[in-house]
Design a protein around this motif. Structure first.
Motif, PDB file in Angstrom:
ATOM      1  N   PRO A 130      40.624   0.915  57.133  1.00 17.01           N
ATOM      2  CA  PRO A 130      41.738   0.582  56.060  1.00 17.01           C
ATOM      3  C   PRO A 130      42.030  -1.241  55.373  1.00 17.01           C
ATOM      4  O   PRO A 130      41.094  -1.605  55.150  1.00 17.01           O
ATOM      5  CB  PRO A 130      42.442   0.141  57.620  1.00 17.01           C
ATOM      6  CG  PRO A 130      42.925  -0.362  58.851  1.00 17.01           C
ATOM      7  CD  PRO A 130      40.965   0.034  58.367  1.00 17.01           C
ATOM      8  N   PRO A 131      42.654  -0.486  54.374  1.00 14.05           N
ATOM      9  CA  PRO A 131      42.472  -1.775  53.110  1.00 14.05           C
ATOM     10  C   PRO A 131      42.374  -2.945  53.981  1.00 14.05           C
ATOM     11  O   PRO A 131      41.890  -4.170  53.281  1.00 14.05           O
ATOM     12  CB  PRO A 131      43.462  -1.156  52.440  1.00 14.05           C
ATOM     13  CG  PRO A 131      44.587   0.168  53.370  1.00 14.05           C
ATOM     14  CD  PRO A 131      43.623   0.806  53.904  1.00 14.05           C
ATOM     15  N   ARG A 132      43.800  -3.450  54.480  1.00 11.18           N
ATOM     16  CA  ARG A 132      43.941  -4.681  55.285  1.00 11.18           C
ATOM     17  C   ARG A 132      43.280  -5.915  56.893  1.00 11.18           C
ATOM     18  O   ARG A 132      44.006  -6.180  57.208  1.00 11.18           O
ATOM     19  CB  ARG A 132      44.847  -5.068  55.157  1.00 11.18           C
ATOM     20  CG  ARG A 132      45.761  -5.414  53.959  1.00 11.18           C
ATOM     21  CD  ARG A 132      47.291  -5.495  54.051  1.00 11.18           C
ATOM     22  NE  ARG A 132      48.012  -5.109  54.740  1.00 11.18           N
ATOM     23  CZ  ARG A 132      49.461  -4.984  54.445  1.00 11.18           C
ATOM     24  NH1 ARG A 132      49.784  -6.499  54.214  1.00 11.18           N
ATOM     25  NH2 ARG A 132      50.301  -4.386  55.289  1.00 11.18           N
ATOM     26  N   PHE A 133      42.286  -4.244  56.964  1.00 10.84           N
ATOM     27  CA  PHE A 133      41.196  -4.603  57.848  1.00 10.84           C
ATOM     28  C   PHE A 133      41.070  -6.484  58.444  1.00 10.84           C
ATOM     29  O   PHE A 133      40.433  -6.695  57.102  1.00 10.84           O
ATOM     30  CB  PHE A 133      39.868  -3.824  57.900  1.00 10.84           C
ATOM     31  CG  PHE A 133      39.218  -3.881  59.402  1.00 10.84           C
ATOM     32  CD1 PHE A 133      39.274  -3.578  60.139  1.00 10.84           C
ATOM     33  CD2 PHE A 133      38.120  -4.835  59.473  1.00 10.84           C
ATOM     34  CE1 PHE A 133      39.023  -3.358  61.428  1.00 10.84           C
ATOM     35  CE2 PHE A 133      37.344  -4.603  60.202  1.00 10.84           C
ATOM     36  CZ  PHE A 133      37.261  -4.130  61.767  1.00 10.84           C
ATOM     37  N   ARG A 152      53.046  -9.205  58.153  1.00  6.37           N
ATOM     38  CA  ARG A 152      52.787  -8.571  57.112  1.00  6.37           C
ATOM     39  C   ARG A 152      54.042  -7.519  56.736  1.00  6.37           C
ATOM     40  O   ARG A 152      54.814  -7.483  57.999  1.00  6.37           O
ATOM     41  CB  ARG A 152      51.454  -7.560  57.351  1.00  6.37           C
ATOM     42  CG  ARG A 152      50.265  -8.330  57.331  1.00  6.37           C
ATOM     43  CD  ARG A 152      49.084  -7.298  58.097  1.00  6.37           C
ATOM     44  NE  ARG A 152      47.520  -8.683  57.559  1.00  6.37           N
ATOM     45  CZ  ARG A 152      46.584  -7.024  58.210  1.00  6.37           C
ATOM     46  NH1 ARG A 152      46.456  -6.385  57.953  1.00  6.37           N
ATOM     47  NH2 ARG A 152      45.876  -7.559  57.293  1.00  6.37           N
ATOM     48  N   ASP A 161      45.346   4.448  64.831  1.00  2.00           N
ATOM     49  CA  ASP A 161      45.228   4.190  63.467  1.00  2.00           C
ATOM     50  C   ASP A 161      46.301   4.232  62.135  1.00  2.00           C
ATOM     51  O   ASP A 161      46.027   2.855  61.903  1.00  2.00           O
ATOM     52  CB  ASP A 161      44.390   5.456  62.691  1.00  2.00           C
ATOM     53  CG  ASP A 161      42.942   6.405  63.243  1.00  2.00           C
ATOM     54  OD1 ASP A 161      41.911   5.780  63.452  1.00  2.00           O
ATOM     55  OD2 ASP A 161      41.830   7.449  62.887  1.00  2.00           O
ATOM     56  N   GLU A 218      46.626  -0.166  63.302  1.00  2.00           N
ATOM     57  CA  GLU A 218      45.113   0.027  62.116  1.00  2.00           C
ATOM     58  C   GLU A 218      45.557  -0.959  60.472  1.00  2.00           C
ATOM     59  O   GLU A 218      45.474  -1.568  60.587  1.00  2.00           O
ATOM     60  CB  GLU A 218      43.655   0.616  62.314  1.00  2.00           C
ATOM     61  CG  GLU A 218      43.051  -0.408  62.062  1.00  2.00           C
ATOM     62  CD  GLU A 218      41.773   0.134  62.155  1.00  2.00           C
ATOM     63  OE1 GLU A 218      41.317   1.570  62.318  1.00  2.00           O
ATOM     64  OE2 GLU A 218      40.539   0.007  62.402  1.00  2.00           O
ATOM     65  N   ASN A 219      46.279   0.142  60.744  1.00  2.00           N
ATOM     66  CA  ASN A 219      46.703   0.412  58.904  1.00  2.00           C
ATOM     67  C   ASN A 219      47.514  -0.446  58.876  1.00  2.00           C
ATOM     68  O   ASN A 219      47.904  -1.412  57.805  1.00  2.00           O
ATOM     69  CB  ASN A 219      47.176   1.599  58.435  1.00  2.00           C
ATOM     70  CG  ASN A 219      46.900   2.126  56.713  1.00  2.00           C
ATOM     71  OD1 ASN A 219      47.944   1.041  56.378  1.00  2.00           O
ATOM     72  ND2 ASN A 219      46.342   2.535  56.282  1.00  2.00           N
ATOM     73  N   THR A 230      48.515  -3.140  60.647  1.00  2.00           N
ATOM     74  CA  THR A 230      48.658  -4.051  61.279  1.00  2.00           C
ATOM     75  C   THR A 230      46.886  -4.902  60.792  1.00  2.00           C
ATOM     76  O   THR A 230      46.642  -6.132  60.871  1.00  2.00           O
ATOM     77  CB  THR A 230      48.577  -4.488  62.464  1.00  2.00           C
ATOM     78  OG1 THR A 230      47.387  -3.860  63.698  1.00  2.00           O
ATOM     79  CG2 THR A 230      50.107  -3.544  63.244  1.00  2.00           C
ATOM     80  N   GLY A 231      46.290  -4.338  60.798  1.00  2.00           N
ATOM     81  CA  GLY A 231      45.373  -4.158  59.831  1.00  2.00           C
ATOM     82  C   GLY A 231      43.516  -4.692  61.635  1.00  2.00           C
ATOM     83  O   GLY A 231      42.316  -4.992  61.411  1.00  2.00           O
ATOM     84  N   ASN A 232      44.501  -4.264  63.362  1.00  2.00           N
ATOM     85  CA  ASN A 232      43.347  -4.254  63.590  1.00  2.00           C
ATOM     86  C   ASN A 232      44.228  -3.082  64.648  1.00  2.00           C
ATOM     87  O   ASN A 232      45.257  -3.119  65.327  1.00  2.00           O
ATOM     88  CB  ASN A 232      43.612  -5.531  64.519  1.00  2.00           C
ATOM     89  CG  ASN A 232      41.777  -5.784  64.966  1.00  2.00           C
ATOM     90  OD1 ASN A 232      41.404  -4.613  65.025  1.00  2.00           O
ATOM     91  ND2 ASN A 232      41.628  -6.757  64.831  1.00  2.00           N
TER      92      ASN A 232
END
Lengths: 134, 339, 410
Positions: free
Chosen positions: A53-56, C165, C143, C146-147, C149-151
Motif C-alpha cells: 500500500p502507499p504508506r507501507f 496517521r 489489507d 495495512e492500508n 496503518t502501513g503494516n
C-alpha cells in the motif's frame, strides 16, 4: 446438503482459480539461487509479490547529507537499532534489528529518514552490507 | 497343487503388482492432495510430492523410542505394507484377472483388510507413548465399528448374485463379470445405491481420514498411532497408506463399477489392455474423490464415540435396509425380468 | 500396553508445552479415565519475554512500539490501553478525531482477530477447508489495516497523545469496500459455521461454562458473554469514542434464543461481533469530526511532557479477547517507574478447568482454543541475572511480590 453447507462451496471452488498469489513461482524451485539466476537471464518468469500500500513501512532510507547528528532518532528507537557515530556525527542503522515502526522518521527534524517499500530482506547473514544503512 | 510354471507366474505378477501398487498408491495420494488443495482455494503441492516425501523419509534417521518394544515397532510398518500389497493380488486391475483370484474371494479380502489396521495397532501400542496408546485404542474401536457395515455390503452383494443363480458369488471374478446393477431390478438398484453409500463411508474410516481419523487426529493426538514413527518406518506406513487407498478404491470399483472400456467399445488387443488400465485408474480417482477427498475437506472430525454410533446405528441401518431391498428384489423375480 | 488394558486406573496424558492443539506454549496435565478427562491441571508461564522489564528502561514513545508487540493479534489494544494510562498521568487531552480513528482501528482488529479465531477453531476440529476460507475472508481486513496503518501486524498507529496517521478521504473508499464485502459474507460464514452438522456435533454442549462459573472466575470478553454474562467494556465503561457510539453487548441468545455457555455459543458470539464491529466502523466513519489527530505532533516535545509527568493510572480497553488492563506509574523520569500488563487471557485461563472436566480427549483442542487464549500476552515474567536464568518457586514468587508491593507503598 443443508446439514453440510460446505460441500457446494467446495465444489464451486474446485472449478475456480486458487486464491494464492504464486510468488515467486508456482512450486518451490529446487534451488532458489539458480531460479533467480534463470530469471535474471530471462529463462524463467517470476510472479511478483502482492503490491504494497502507499504508506507501507519497509526498509529505511537515510539521507546522509542533510543529517545534523542531533541523535533524536537514537533516543526514540525502541529496538536500539540506530547508532550515533561520534567521529562523523552521522548515524548507522542496523536494519537487522529495526522493527519498522517509523518512529525515527517522525522525529527527524531535517526529514532525512524515509521508509521505502522494500521488504524482501531475508538473508542468512545478519551483518550483510544490505542490512546496514549509513 | 501349484505347478512350477504357475508359481513362477504368480511370483512375477506379485512383483509387478507390488511396483504398480506402490507407484499408483503414491500417485493417488498426490492427486488427493491436489484436489483437496484446489477445493480449499490453494495451489497445493505438485502431484509428485508424495514421491518426494517418500524419498525424504528414507534419508531421515529412524528413531526407535527408548521404551518401545523394538521388534514389534519395526515389524509393524513392514507387515502393514506387505499385507496391503497382498490384497491387491486378489483384486482385478482393469481387465487383468487378479493373479491370486482363483485362491481367495471377497471374504478373504475382508479379513486381509484388517491386517494393516492391526499392524498399526500393534505398532502404536509398541511405541510406548501415551498418544500412540490412545490412538491404538481408538483404531481398534474404529475397526470394530466399520467391520459390521462393510460385512453387510459384501454379504448383500454376494447374496443377490447367488439368488440370481451365479456360481461362486463371493469371488471377485464373478462379481466383476456380473455387475450388481445388471442382475438386480429397480428395488435392488435402490438397495445397491444404499450399499454404495455405506461403502463410501467405510472407505475413509479404513484409510483413517477425516471425519474418521480419530486414531491419528493431528490436533488431538499429534499423529496418534504414528507419533513415534520416523524415517524408514514412517516411509513404510506412508507407502501402505497409498496402497490401501488404491485397495479400497479398487474394491469399490470391483463391486460397484466393474465395467471395462474394452467390454463397451471394441478395441484392438494391445490398446484394450492399456485403455482398460487407464479407465480403471479414472474410476479409482473418481471413487477416491467422492469418498476420500471431498469428504475429508467438507467435514469436521468426529469424536470416537460418534464414530461408533455413526457406523453401528446409521450406516448399519442403511446397510440393512439395502440388504432387505436386495432380498425383496430377489423375491420378486418379475421385477428382475422387467429390468 | 499397560495403559490401555488398565481401564480402572486413571492414566496421565501430558499436553504441551508444545503440541499441535496449542498455538502457544502452555503445559496441561490430564488425568484420564478411558477417553474421559477426570481431572486437569495446567501451568502457564512458558512464554516469558521480559517485555515489562524492557519497558522500564525505555521512554513512553518507545514503549508504545513494545506494546504493539506484546501480542501479534491484538496489537492495538495493548497500545491503546498503555497510551490511555500515560495520557491520564501526563494530563494529555486526546483530540476527538484521534479517538475515532483509534476506535475504528480497534474494531478492525476485532474483526480480524475473531475471524482468525474462527479459522483456528475450525482447524482444531479437523475442518481445514473452513480455516482456509475464513482466513481468506480475514485477509480483506488485514489489507485495510495495512492500508490505514502501513503494516499488517504491528500497526504502530497509536502514539501517546493521539494517532500517528490520519485517515485521508481516499481511504474512506477502501474501508467502505471492505465493509460492504463483509456485510455480504457474514451471513454465509454464519451458515457455514452454525448450520454445519459436523460442527454442531462437536461444539454443542461441549466445554460448558455456566453463568455462575463465568461470574465466579471473573472471565471477560466473548468467553464471559457466551455464558450469558453481560459485560463489555465498550458499553460499561465507554472510553475513547465509544461514549458517542451505539454499542450493545452481544449475547448468544440473540441468535439461538438460549444461552448454554458451550463452545458453540462462543462461536456465535464471536461471529456476531464481527458484524457488530462492521456497524461500529460505519458509525465511526459517519461521526468522525475534522481536526487534529494528535495532541502533540512534535515527538521531542511529547518526550519532554512525559518526562515531567508523575503519578499512576490504569488504562482499560476491550480487546478482542476481553478486558485488557495496563497499570503505569511514572515518577518524573524518562522511563516509567513501573508498568504492569494484565492481558485478557489472564482472566480467562482458569475457566479451562470447569470446561475441560468430564469431557473427552477429542474435545481438548477445541475447548482450549474456545477462550481464544493468548499466552504471549499473558506470560511476561523472566528472571535473568547476568548469564544465569532462574526458575522461581511459588514461595519465592510470593515473597518477591510482597517485597515489590512494599516498595511501591513506600
Amino acid at each position: 446438503m443443508s446439514s453440510l453447507p460446505m460441500i457446494p462451496e467446495l465444489l464451486r471452488q474446485l472449478m475456480r482459480k486458487p486464491a494464492t498469489n504464486l510468488f515467486p513461482a508456482k512450486y518451490l524451485p529446487p534451488s532458489v539461487t539458480e531460479f533467480l539466476q534463470s530469471v535474471a537471464s530471462g529463462k524463467a518468469h517470476l510472479t511478483p509479490p502482492v503490491e504494497t500500500p502507499p504508506r507501507f513501512r519497509g526498509k529505511i532510507e537515510y539521507q546522509r547529507d542533510g543529517c545534523i547528528g542531533c541523535g533524536l532518532c537514537v533516543k526514540v528507537c525502541p529496538s536500539h537499532a540506530i547508532e550515533l557515530l561520534p567521529e562523523t556525527k552521522r548515524i548507522r542503522i542496523w536494519v537487522d534489528q529495526c522493527i519498522f515502526c517509523s518512529q525515527c522518521t517522525d522525529i527527524c527534524p531535517k526529514g532525512g529518514l524515509h521508509m521505502t517499500d522494500a521488504f524482501l530482506l531475508a538473508t542468512e547473514d545478519r551483518y550483510e552490507e544490505n542490512l546496514i544503512v549509513e | 497343487m501349484i505347478g512350477s510354471w504357475e508359481l513362477a507366474f504368480i511370483v512375477l505378477s506379485a512383483i509387478i503388482v507390488t511396483i504398480y501398487g506402490i507407484v499408483v498408491g503414491l500417485f493417488l495420494l498426490g492427486v488427493d492432495r491436489k484436489l483437496a488443495a484446489h477445493m480449499q482455494a490453494r495451489v497445493g503441492p505438485p502431484i509428485r510430492q508424495p514421491f518426494i516425501d517418500f524419498r525424504k523419509l528414507l534419508i531421515k534417521e529412524n528413531v526407535i523410542p527408548e521404551n518401545a518394544i523394538p521388534w514389534i515397532f519395526n515389524l509393524a510398518p513392514v507387515m502393514s505394507l506387505a499385507s496391503s500389497i497382498v490384497i491387491l493380488l486378489y483384486l482385478p486391475i482393469g481387465s487383468i484377472y487378479p493373479p491370486l483370484g482363483a485362491y481367495g474371494d471377497l471374504i478373504l479380502v475382508m479379513y486381509l483388510l484388517t491386517i494393516p489396521a492391526l499392524c498399526m495397532v500393534a505398532g502404536g501400542f509398541a511405541s510406548g507413548s501415551p498418544y500412540a496408546s490412545v490412538g491404538a485404542q481408538r483404531e481398534m474401536v474404529t475397526m470394530i465399528a466399520y467391520e459390521f457395515p462393510l460385512a453387510i455390503v459384501v454379504v448383500a452383494v454376494a447374496w443377490r448374485l447367488a439368488a440370481a443363480g451365479i456360481q461362486d458369488p463371493f469371488t471377485l471374478g464373478s462379481i466383476a463379470a456380473y455387475p450388481l446393477w445388471s442382475v438386480a431390478g429397480p428395488l435392488g438398484i435402490i438397495g445397491g445405491l444404499l450399499l454404495l453409500l455405506v461403502m463410501a463411508a467405510v472407505t475413509p474410516a479404513e484409510l483413517s481420514r477425516i471425519p474418521f481419523d480419530t486414531q491419528e487426529a493431528e490436533t488431538e493426538l499429534a499423529g496418534g498411532l504414528l507419533v513415534e514413527y520416523s524415517g524408514k518406518n514412517l516411509a513404510m506406513f506412508y507407502l501402505s497408506q497409498g496402497v490401501k487407498t488404491l485397495v479400497m478404491a479398487a474394491i469399490a470399483v470391483a463391486v460397484f463399477i466393474p465395467w471395462n472400456l474394452s467390454s463397451i467399445v471394441t478395441l484392438p488387443e494391445g490398446v484394450a489392455l492399456v485403455a482398460d488400465l487407464l479407465f480403471f485408474l479414472g474410476k479409482v480417482i473418481l471413487v477416491m474423490f467422492f469418498s476420500v477427498s471431498l469428504v475429508r475437506v467438507a467435514m469436521a472430525r468426529f469424536q470416537i464415540n460418534r464414530v461408533v454410533s455413526v457406523f453401528w446405528m446409521y450406516l448399519g441401518l442403511i446397510g440393512l435396509v439395502g440388504l432387505l431391498l436386495l432380498m425383496a428384489d430377489a423375491a420378486l423375480p418379475a421385477a428382475g425380468v422387467l429390468a | 500396553m499397560s495403559e490401555g488394558s488398565g481401564r480402572k486406573a486413571p492414566y496421565i496424558i501430558p499436553i504441551g508445552p508444545t503440541h499441535p492443539a496449542l498455538k502457544e506454549p502452555v503445559m496441561f496435565t490430564f488425568e484420564m479415565e478411558g477417553e474421559m478427562i477426570k481431572e486437569v491441571d495446567f501451568a502457564p508461564g512458558q512464554a516469558h519475554r521480559g517485555i515489562e522489564w524492557m519497558g522500564m528502561r525505555r521512554n513512553p514513545v518507545q514503549i508504545v512500539h513494545l506494546t504493539d508487540r506484546i501480542c501479534g493479534i491484538c496489537g492495538v489494544s495493548h497500545t491503546f490501553a498503555f497510551a490511555r494510562a500515560v495520557e491520564q498521568i501526563a494530563e494529555i487531552e486526546v483530540p476527538e478525531r484521534a479517538d475515532y480513528i483509534r476506535a475504528l482501528i480497534a474494531e478492525f482488529e476485532r474483526i480480524q482477530s475473531h475471524l482468525l479465531w474462527a479459522g483456528v477453531a475450525a482447524h482444531e476440529l479437523g475442518f481445514d477447508s473452513l480455516l482456509h476460507l475464513t482466513w481468506r475472508v480475514r485477509e480483506q481486513s488485514m489489507d485495510v489495516i495495512e492500508n490505514l496503518t502501513g503494516n499488517r501486524v504491528n500497526y504502530g498507529i497509536i502514539q501517546v497523545g493521539g494517532v500517528r496517521r490520519d485517515i485521508v478521504p481516499e481511504q474512506h473508499q477502501v474501508i467502505e469496500d471492505c465493509l460492504n464485502a463483509y456485510e455480504g459474507v457474514i451471513s454465509k460464514l454464519l451458515e457455514l459455521f452454525l448450520d454445519d452438522r459436523s460442527i454442531a456435533l462437536r461444539c454443542r454442549d461441549v466445554g460448558v461454562l455456566s453463568h455462575r462459573e463465568a461470574l465466579e472466575l471473573c472471565t471477560v470478553g466473548p468467553t464471559a458473554r457466551a455464558s450469558g454474562v453481560n459485560v463489555d467494556l465498550r458499553q460499561d465503561y465507554p472510553y475513547s469514542a465509544y461514549g458517542d457510539l451505539d454499542v450493545r453487548t452481544i449475547l448468544p441468545d440473540q441468535y439461538a434464543g438460549e444461552t448454554r455457555g458451550d463452545v458453540y455459543d462462543r462461536i456465535v458470539v464471536r461471529l456476531l461481533e464481527v458484524g457488530q464491529s462492521c456497524g461500529i466502523i460505519r458509525q465511526c466513519l459517519d461521526a468522525m469530526p475534522a481536526g487534529e489527530v494528535t495532541a502533540e505532533p512534535k515527538i521531542a516535545k511529547l518526550l519532554a511532557i512525559c518526562k515531567k509527568a508523575s503519578g499512576e493510572a490504569i488504562g482499560r480497553v476491550e480487546a478482542p479477547r476481553g478486558e485488557c488492563f495496563h497499570y503505569v506509574r511514572m515518577e518524573a523520569q524518562e522511563a516509567p517507574h513501573s508498568w504492569k500488563v494484565k492481558a485478557s487471557s489472564y482472566s480467562n485461563l482458569m475457566s479451562w478447568i470447569p470446561m475441560l472436566r468430564g469431557e473427552q480427549i477429542a474435545d481438548i483442542p477445541i475447548i482450549v482454543a474456545s477462550i481464544d487464549p493468548c499466552l504471549s500476552c499473558t506470560d511476561r515474567v523472566a528472571v535473568i541475572r547476568g548469564q544465569r536464568r532462574d526458575i522461581l518457586s511459588k514461595e519465592e514468587l510470593h515473597r518477591l511480590s510482597v517485597e515489590a508491593t512494599r516498595r511501591l507503598q513506600v
